[in-house]
Design a protein around this motif. Structure first.
Motif, PDB file in Angstrom:
ATOM      1  N   VAL A 172       0.836  -1.207   0.000  1.00 28.46           N
ATOM      2  CA  VAL A 172       0.000   0.000   0.000  1.00 28.46           C
ATOM      3  C   VAL A 172       0.866   1.251   0.000  1.00 28.46           C
ATOM      4  CG1 VAL A 172      -1.672   1.316   1.357  1.00 28.46           C
ATOM      5  CG2 VAL A 172      -1.951  -1.155   1.095  1.00 28.46           C
ATOM      6  N   LEU A 173       1.945   1.234   0.787  1.00 25.25           N
ATOM      7  CA  LEU A 173       2.833   2.392   0.871  1.00 25.25           C
ATOM      8  C   LEU A 173       3.478   2.686  -0.480  1.00 25.25           C
ATOM      9  CD1 LEU A 173       4.295   4.594   2.451  1.00 25.25           C
ATOM     10  CD2 LEU A 173       6.001   2.876   3.141  1.00 25.25           C
ATOM     11  N   ILE A 174       4.020   1.675  -1.128  1.00 26.51           N
ATOM     12  CA  ILE A 174       4.675   1.889  -2.431  1.00 26.51           C
ATOM     13  C   ILE A 174       3.670   2.387  -3.461  1.00 26.51           C
ATOM     14  CG2 ILE A 174       5.820   0.695  -4.346  1.00 26.51           C
ATOM     15  CD1 ILE A 174       7.195  -1.080  -2.243  1.00 26.51           C
ATOM     16  N   ASP A 175       2.484   1.814  -3.439  1.00 24.09           N
ATOM     17  CA  ASP A 175       1.428   2.242  -4.361  1.00 24.09           C
ATOM     18  C   ASP A 175       1.100   3.721  -4.144  1.00 24.09           C
ATOM     19  OD1 ASP A 175      -0.288   1.694  -6.453  1.00 24.09           O
ATOM     20  OD2 ASP A 175      -1.932   1.085  -5.155  1.00 24.09           O
ATOM     21  N   ASP A 176       0.969   4.124  -2.883  1.00 25.06           N
ATOM     22  CA  ASP A 176       0.654   5.518  -2.568  1.00 25.06           C
ATOM     23  C   ASP A 176       1.784   6.457  -3.001  1.00 25.06           C
ATOM     24  OD1 ASP A 176      -1.753   4.761  -1.484  1.00 25.06           O
ATOM     25  OD2 ASP A 176      -1.082   4.857   0.608  1.00 25.06           O
ATOM     26  N   LEU A 177       3.030   6.054  -2.729  1.00 27.23           N
ATOM     27  CA  LEU A 177       4.169   6.916  -3.083  1.00 27.23           C
ATOM     28  C   LEU A 177       4.309   7.065  -4.587  1.00 27.23           C
ATOM     29  CD1 LEU A 177       6.895   5.743  -0.518  1.00 27.23           C
ATOM     30  CD2 LEU A 177       5.526   7.842  -0.461  1.00 27.23           C
ATOM     31  N   LEU A 178       4.040   5.999  -5.329  1.00 24.55           N
ATOM     32  CA  LEU A 178       4.123   6.095  -6.788  1.00 24.55           C
ATOM     33  C   LEU A 178       3.028   7.011  -7.331  1.00 24.55           C
ATOM     34  CD1 LEU A 178       5.494   5.226  -9.393  1.00 24.55           C
ATOM     35  CD2 LEU A 178       3.997   3.218  -9.460  1.00 24.55           C
ATOM     36  N   ASN A 179       1.832   6.920  -6.775  1.00 22.39           N
ATOM     37  CA  ASN A 179       0.748   7.813  -7.200  1.00 22.39           C
ATOM     38  C   ASN A 179       1.059   9.270  -6.867  1.00 22.39           C
ATOM     39  OD1 ASN A 179      -1.129   6.027  -8.452  1.00 22.39           O
ATOM     40  ND2 ASN A 179      -1.714   5.233  -6.442  1.00 22.39           N
ATOM     41  N   ASP A 180       1.769   9.493  -5.755  1.00 19.32           N
ATOM     42  CA  ASP A 180       2.211  10.848  -5.420  1.00 19.32           C
ATOM     43  C   ASP A 180       3.148  11.385  -6.508  1.00 19.32           C
ATOM     44  OD1 ASP A 180       0.767  10.822  -3.088  1.00 19.32           O
ATOM     45  OD2 ASP A 180       2.478  10.316  -1.792  1.00 19.32           O
ATOM     46  N   ARG A 183       1.173  12.398  -9.522  1.00 21.99           N
ATOM     47  CA  ARG A 183       0.481  13.683  -9.356  1.00 21.99           C
ATOM     48  C   ARG A 183       1.446  14.857  -9.516  1.00 21.99           C
ATOM     49  NH1 ARG A 183      -2.869  10.672  -5.783  1.00 21.99           N
ATOM     50  NH2 ARG A 183      -1.379  10.837  -4.079  1.00 21.99           N
ATOM     51  N   LYS A 184       2.678  14.684  -9.013  1.00 20.15           N
ATOM     52  CA  LYS A 184       3.671  15.759  -9.134  1.00 20.15           C
ATOM     53  C   LYS A 184       4.147  15.916 -10.570  1.00 20.15           C
ATOM     54  CE  LYS A 184       6.281  14.158  -5.716  1.00 20.15           C
ATOM     55  NZ  LYS A 184       7.401  14.034  -4.749  1.00 20.15           N
ATOM     56  N   ASN A 185       4.209  14.803 -11.314  1.00 23.12           N
ATOM     57  CA  ASN A 185       4.680  14.830 -12.699  1.00 23.12           C
ATOM     58  C   ASN A 185       3.790  13.929 -13.552  1.00 23.12           C
ATOM     59  OD1 ASN A 185       6.030  14.854 -15.111  1.00 23.12           O
ATOM     60  ND2 ASN A 185       7.998  14.111 -14.305  1.00 23.12           N
ATOM     61  N   LEU A 188       5.009  11.224 -16.073  1.00 27.81           N
ATOM     62  CA  LEU A 188       5.434   9.894 -15.643  1.00 27.81           C
ATOM     63  C   LEU A 188       4.315   8.876 -15.837  1.00 27.81           C
ATOM     64  CD1 LEU A 188       7.311  10.722 -12.304  1.00 27.81           C
ATOM     65  CD2 LEU A 188       8.354   9.928 -14.444  1.00 27.81           C
ATOM     66  N   GLU A 189       3.103   9.252 -15.457  1.00 31.02           N
ATOM     67  CA  GLU A 189       1.967   8.341 -15.596  1.00 31.02           C
ATOM     68  C   GLU A 189       1.662   8.077 -17.064  1.00 31.02           C
ATOM     69  OE1 GLU A 189      -2.392   7.570 -13.567  1.00 31.02           O
ATOM     70  OE2 GLU A 189      -1.575   9.609 -13.591  1.00 31.02           O
ATOM     71  N   THR A 190       1.830   9.113 -17.898  1.00 30.54           N
ATOM     72  CA  THR A 190       1.625   8.934 -19.343  1.00 30.54           C
ATOM     73  C   THR A 190       2.602   7.913 -19.892  1.00 30.54           C
ATOM     74  OG1 THR A 190       0.856  11.216 -19.562  1.00 30.54           O
ATOM     75  CG2 THR A 190       1.582  10.104 -21.574  1.00 30.54           C
ATOM     76  N   TRP A 191       3.883   8.046 -19.514  1.00 28.27           N
ATOM     77  CA  TRP A 191       4.890   7.082 -19.973  1.00 28.27           C
ATOM     78  C   TRP A 191       4.581   5.677 -19.462  1.00 28.27           C
ATOM     79  CZ3 TRP A 191       9.271  10.895 -18.378  1.00 28.27           C
ATOM     80  CH2 TRP A 191       9.534  11.787 -19.430  1.00 28.27           C
ATOM     81  N   ALA A 192       4.175   5.604 -18.199  1.00 30.72           N
ATOM     82  CA  ALA A 192       3.862   4.295 -17.612  1.00 30.72           C
ATOM     83  C   ALA A 192       2.708   3.632 -18.354  1.00 30.72           C
ATOM     84  CB  ALA A 192       3.529   4.447 -16.126  1.00 30.72           C
ATOM     85  N   ASN A 193       1.704   4.393 -18.726  1.00 36.24           N
ATOM     86  CA  ASN A 193       0.538   3.848 -19.428  1.00 36.24           C
ATOM     87  C   ASN A 193       0.870   3.423 -20.848  1.00 36.24           C
ATOM     88  OD1 ASN A 193      -1.140   4.219 -17.216  1.00 36.24           O
ATOM     89  ND2 ASN A 193      -1.781   6.267 -17.845  1.00 36.24           N
ATOM     90  N   GLU A 194       1.980   3.935 -21.386  1.00 32.19           N
ATOM     91  CA  GLU A 194       2.386   3.583 -22.748  1.00 32.19           C
ATOM     92  C   GLU A 194       3.252   2.326 -22.788  1.00 32.19           C
ATOM     93  OE1 GLU A 194       4.323   7.110 -24.072  1.00 32.19           O
ATOM     94  OE2 GLU A 194       2.446   8.178 -24.533  1.00 32.19           O
ATOM     95  N   MET A 195       3.652   1.802 -21.620  1.00 32.36           N
ATOM     96  CA  MET A 195       4.445   0.575 -21.583  1.00 32.36           C
ATOM     97  C   MET A 195       3.602  -0.593 -22.067  1.00 32.36           C
ATOM     98  SD  MET A 195       6.317   1.233 -17.896  1.00 32.36           S
ATOM     99  CE  MET A 195       7.501  -0.106 -17.993  1.00 32.36           C
ATOM    100  N   TYR A 196       4.254  -1.588 -22.677  1.00 33.36           N
ATOM    101  CA  TYR A 196       3.492  -2.673 -23.293  1.00 33.36           C
ATOM    102  C   TYR A 196       2.804  -3.566 -22.268  1.00 33.36           C
ATOM    103  CZ  TYR A 196       6.967  -6.377 -22.363  1.00 33.36           C
ATOM    104  OH  TYR A 196       7.796  -7.294 -21.757  1.00 33.36           O
TER     105      TYR A 196
END
Length: 246
Positions: A172-180, A183-185, A188-196
């Motif tokens: 849960v902690l890692i999931d929360d920190l990654l989502n943080d 939100r800051k950038n 990053l989420e766009t790049w992550a969503n483009e991974m195969y």
């Protein structure tokens, strides 16, 4: 629901049977003329661990259930062993399990660079907050930093990523920190969503069968803030914990 008047099936097949409680399999077996039960008794047993609303990972009684695979083995049903191991891309990834769990009977495919291990250990100067959160924040931050480093690099981004934690609270902690970080950038989420393949963050209890190019383990357990090491490692310390490690 299948009406009892419906004709019986010629063949019933269970996969990952080491995780299936016998009580959930009996009704299905009754619908068939023949049954094939496939699984690995050296892997995670079925558990009712997460059925409760709150989970105390340090203090819980053994809640592993008998699997349909265990009961079939106890009945001495005819067995066949599959010995080819194809999943690991490098022999070093399966070498420990092969030696410690499978008596070196697994046949693995040689790797071009056998002298170089694909398993590496990264020490993080953190502590295990046993008295409160039961998390290792510094380790979680290091895991997230590594994920951010990889998805920020066009070359490294080609490799899919999976994170496995040794406890639910660390997941849960890692999931929360990654989502943080997302939100800051938002890029990053766009790049992550483009991974195969999507990044996953799971704990030991629900990761079985998942494959990724890069797997990061967050062990979490460590000395506390006073430097004391406790020898209770959650479900790993319970009976059958060696199978969870496998």
């Amino acid at each position: 629901y299948i009406d009892p008047a419906y004709p019986r099936f010629d063949l019933v097949i269970f996969d990952e049977a080491s995780q299936l409680p016998t009580c959930e399999a009996v009704g299905v077996i009754a619908r068939g003329e023949n049954v094939v039960v496939v699984g690995d008794p050296k892997q995670l047993p079925p558990t009712s661990f997460f059925n409760a609303n709150s989970v105390d990972e340090e203090n819980y009684e053994k809640e592993d259930l008998e699997s349909v695979l265990d009961d079939c083995l106890a009945l001495s049903m005819p067995q066949k062993h599959l010995l080819w191991h194809y999943r690991s891309r490098h022999e070093s990834l399966i070498a420990y399990s092969n030696a410690k769990y499978y008596d070196n009977k697994l046949m693995t495919f040689p790797s071009p660079a056998d002298s170089i291990s694909e398993v590496s250990w990264v020490q993080v100067e953190g502590f295990y907050d046993k008295g409160s959160s039961k998390q290792n924040k510094a380790e979680a931050q290091a895991v997230v930093a590594e994920i951010v480093r990889r998805i920020s690099d066009p070359e490294l981004r080609r490799d899919s990523i999976g994170v496995v934690t040794f406890s639910l609270v660390q997941q849960v902690l890692i999931d929360d920190l990654l989502n943080d970080e997302y939100r800051k950038n938002p890029q990053l989420e766009t790049w992550a969503n483009e991974m195969y393949e999507p990044i996953f963050i799971k704990n030991l209890e629900n990761v079985q069968g998942d494959e990724r190019d890069i797997i990061i383990f967050s062990i979490g357990y460590a000395p506390n803030e006073l430097g004391r090491v406790y020898t209770n490692f959650g479900s790993l310390s319970a009976e059958g914990g060696e199978n969870r490690l496998n």
